[in-house]
Design a protein around this motif. Structure first.
Motif, PDB file in Angstrom:
ATOM      1  N   ALA A 275       0.852  -1.194   0.000  1.00 48.43           N
ATOM      2  CA  ALA A 275       0.000   0.000   0.000  1.00 48.43           C
ATOM      3  C   ALA A 275       0.884   1.238   0.000  1.00 48.43           C
ATOM      4  CB  ALA A 275      -0.907   0.009   1.220  1.00 48.43           C
ATOM      5  N   ALA A 276       0.414   2.274  -0.679  1.00 47.39           N
ATOM      6  CA  ALA A 276       1.196   3.502  -0.805  1.00 47.39           C
ATOM      7  C   ALA A 276       0.338   4.708  -0.459  1.00 47.39           C
ATOM      8  CB  ALA A 276       1.753   3.624  -2.224  1.00 47.39           C
ATOM      9  N   ALA A 277       0.960   5.861  -0.468  1.00 44.67           N
ATOM     10  CA  ALA A 277       0.273   7.110  -0.130  1.00 44.67           C
ATOM     11  C   ALA A 277      -0.697   7.507  -1.241  1.00 44.67           C
ATOM     12  CB  ALA A 277       1.310   8.209   0.097  1.00 44.67           C
ATOM     13  N   PRO A 278      -1.592   8.459  -0.968  1.00 46.06           N
ATOM     14  CA  PRO A 278      -2.550   8.893  -1.989  1.00 46.06           C
ATOM     15  C   PRO A 278      -1.854   9.290  -3.291  1.00 46.06           C
ATOM     16  CG  PRO A 278      -3.074   9.906   0.121  1.00 46.06           C
ATOM     17  CD  PRO A 278      -1.770   9.211   0.291  1.00 46.06           C
ATOM     18  N   TRP A 279      -2.404   8.803  -4.409  1.00 43.34           N
ATOM     19  CA  TRP A 279      -1.946   9.119  -5.763  1.00 43.34           C
ATOM     20  C   TRP A 279      -0.577   8.534  -6.093  1.00 43.34           C
ATOM     21  CZ3 TRP A 279      -6.249  10.494  -7.761  1.00 43.34           C
ATOM     22  CH2 TRP A 279      -7.160  11.273  -7.037  1.00 43.34           C
ATOM     23  N   ARG A 280      -0.090   7.585  -5.274  1.00 44.19           N
ATOM     24  CA  ARG A 280       1.219   6.992  -5.561  1.00 44.19           C
ATOM     25  C   ARG A 280       1.059   5.541  -6.036  1.00 44.19           C
ATOM     26  NH1 ARG A 280       5.785   9.779  -4.677  1.00 44.19           N
ATOM     27  NH2 ARG A 280       6.341   8.344  -6.391  1.00 44.19           N
TER      28      ARG A 280
END
Length: 251
Positions: free
Chosen positions: A214-219
């Motif tokens: 999982a990654a940060a928003p928009w990444r």
């Protein structure tokens, strides 16, 4: 859903940018290569809701070793708020006790429900609440997202199991001792931020075991880049073995 990360990369090129209609959408960096030296990965095996079985924990450790061998910095850490994932998702989905889902089924002419869906609806009823109660649920969700974002300001990605165990026999997923084990993905359902799942190993019973990045928003580029590295290192999707044939002796 696709067999390989390269397939998802192709689709991301279509989905990544604004469409001129939804004002909440911003441009994504795309799906280029990521640099090992710039991504710091947090990983955990146990989300504090249901611990993973031994096969799943072993696959996670092997994946961490593979990422570290490829030059990525990885350390064991988890956001404290993820222990709320199961209860909070059930609150958000069950605030109306499942009435909205029942109304939708009726609107499309579906008046007979499968026992698995009936079991799911029964799980929502305890979370039925008032309008004020729903406002309280939503405030909890805001706090949850804020804590997750603060964590992802320190780490570029989170590696964890997809579920507490590999696939279970059909019909068992809604059992009370099994269903909370899906809370590992509920965490990222609640944020709505990018996460990619890739097969990283096999259970002692021969079942595939996936992990999620999982990654940060928009990444999305980070999630897909790390998923591709795991796929490259650990094999990714494998075709199932052909069914065994039984020879019949003729007399």
């Amino acid at each position: 859903m696709a067999r390989r990360v390269e397939d998802l990369r192709a689709m991301l090129g279509i989905l990544a940018g604004p469409d001129g209609q939804d004002y909440t959408v911003k441009g994504s960096p795309g799906a280029g290569e990521i640099s090992a030296g710039k991504i710091r990965i947090a990983f955990f095996a146990n989300n504090g809701v249901v611990p993973p079985d031994s096969d799943t924990a072993a696959v996670l450790r092997n994946a961490v070793n593979a990422l570290q061998a490829a030059g990525f910095a990885a350390e064991e850490a988890r956001p404290a708020c993820i222990e709320q994932s199961y209860e909070l998702e059930m609150k958000i989905l069950g605030a109306d006790g499942g009435d909205g889902l029942q109304q939708f089924l009726g609107s499309i002419g579906s008046h007979r429900t499968h026992p698995l869906l009936e079991g799911w609806l029964r799980k929502l009823e305890p979370y039925r609440t008032t309008l004020q109660g729903f406002a309280n649920y939503w405030a909890e969700l805001d706090r949850f997202r804020s804590e997750m974002l603060a964590f992802l300001n320190r780490y570029g990605a989170i590696l964890s199991p997809v579920a507490a165990r590999p696939a279970v026999p059909h019909g068992m997923s809604i059992r009370d001792d099994i269903f909370p084990g899906f809370s590992y993905t509920m965490t990222h359902n609640l944020t709505g931020w990018p996460a990619a799942v890739v097969r990283c190993g096999t259970s002692s019973d021969g079942l595939p075991i996936g992990l999620q990045i999982a990654a940060a928003p928009w990444r999305e580029d980070v999630a897909l880049g790390l998923a591709e590295e795991l796929e490259r290192s650990l094999g990714g999707w494998l075709a199932p073995p052909p069914p065994q044939t039984v020879s019949v002796a003729r007399t």
